[in-house]
Design an enzyme around this catalytic site. Structure first.
Site: not given
Ligand code: BGC
Length: 286
Positions: A171, A184
């Site tokens: 990401s 995350y």
């Protein structure tokens, strides 16, 4: 190739036509978390590119089966396979089943991941652990089993120059800190060095390991961030290229990373983010 919209998903028959040179012919690809979102897009492209594609999921097998049916109807090969990637025994059973039924695996797309967001002072150990277990430990377990299988099986020069290919879905938050999402962002930062360390260690065996770092892609995981015009407008202030991504943007990069076209590439993260990591806030100031 006729698209259904400039950057929308192509239909499966359109994808088959797009990859009519079948760059992944005779290869077996496992895509984890492939019953929706980016995983679904990548799996559809893999199958169109000629790979026998295993669509892994842990919930909603009916969604995986519908994708399989769609791929088969368009002339591709696919099967669904259930496993919780955070559980060692389930991952090992999944790989054993793939080897038994399909002979081997050539491509792993480590995609399964989720968010369990919370303000940092309120974040529970359970929220932290759930995200680390799936996003990071899940990628470790699948990568390890894939590498073991590549080494066991040995080279297949008739299908690929590399012994095997691993693509880790990271990401932009492997570099952009993300308040409210500490679990995350930590998992994605971990993926970066896990991927690079695997790549370094396994390169002499001709195993390639790379990552894709998507920016904001329209999928269920970030629905609230693009679902209303106001939300999308806000999101676009972070994306210099002026549009929110779609799964297909990521899938096209994945096909290239899985194919011999990228044979000299290992240990690299491709940021597919419309410029989100270019510090757009500095375009006018600083
Ligand atoms: C997250 C999305 C977010 C995007 C950009 C992704 O990794 O899963 O929720 O929209 O990063 O911030």
């Amino acid at each position: 190739m006729t698209g259904t919209g400039t950057f929308n998903q192509y239909t499966q028959p359109e994808l088959m036509q797009h990859y009519d040179h079948r760059p992944l012919d005779k290869q077996v690809a496992l895509v984890t978390g492939a019953n929706s979102g980016i995983g679904e897009g990548v799996a559809r492209h893999m199958a169109a590119a000629g790979a026998m594609t295993l669509i892994n999921c842990v919930t909603h097998p009916e969604a995986a089966d519908a994708i399989v049916a769609d791929i088969r109807q368009a002339g591709g090969q696919a099967m669904s396979i259930m496993a919780d990637v955070s559980k060692e025994d389930q991952v090992q059973a999944m790989f054993a089943q793939i080897v038994k039924e399909h002979g081997t695996v050539d491509i792993l797309v480590n995609n399964a991941g989720w968010q369990k967001d919370a303000a940092f002072p309120e974040m529970t150990l359970q929220q932290w652990q759930a995200v680390i277990d799936v996003n990071l430990t899940g990628q470790f377990l699948c990568a390890r089993e894939a590498v073991r299988e590549f080494l066991r099986r040995g080279p297949r020069p008739e299908v690929s120059v590399a012994l095997g290919k691993i693509i880790c879905m990271s990401s932009v938050h492997q570099v952009i800190p993300w308040g409210g999402h500490v679990n995350y962002a930590s998992s994605k930062g971990g993926i970066k060095l896990m991927m690079e360390s695997i790549a370094q260690e396994m390169a002499p065996q001709k195993i390639r390991c790379n990552a894709i770092a998507p920016g904001a892609i329209k999928t269920p995981i970030n629905h609230a961030a693009w679902a209303t015009p106001d939300a999308e407008k806000d999101l676009l202030t972070l994306i210099p290229y002026g549009r929110v991504g779609v799964a297909q943007d990521i899938a096209r990069a994945a096909i290239w990373l899985a194919s011999d076209e990228s044979d000299y590439l290992t240990g690299t993260t491709m940021f597919v983010d419309g410029g989100m990591t270019l510090y757009p806030g500095f375009s006018q100031g600083g």
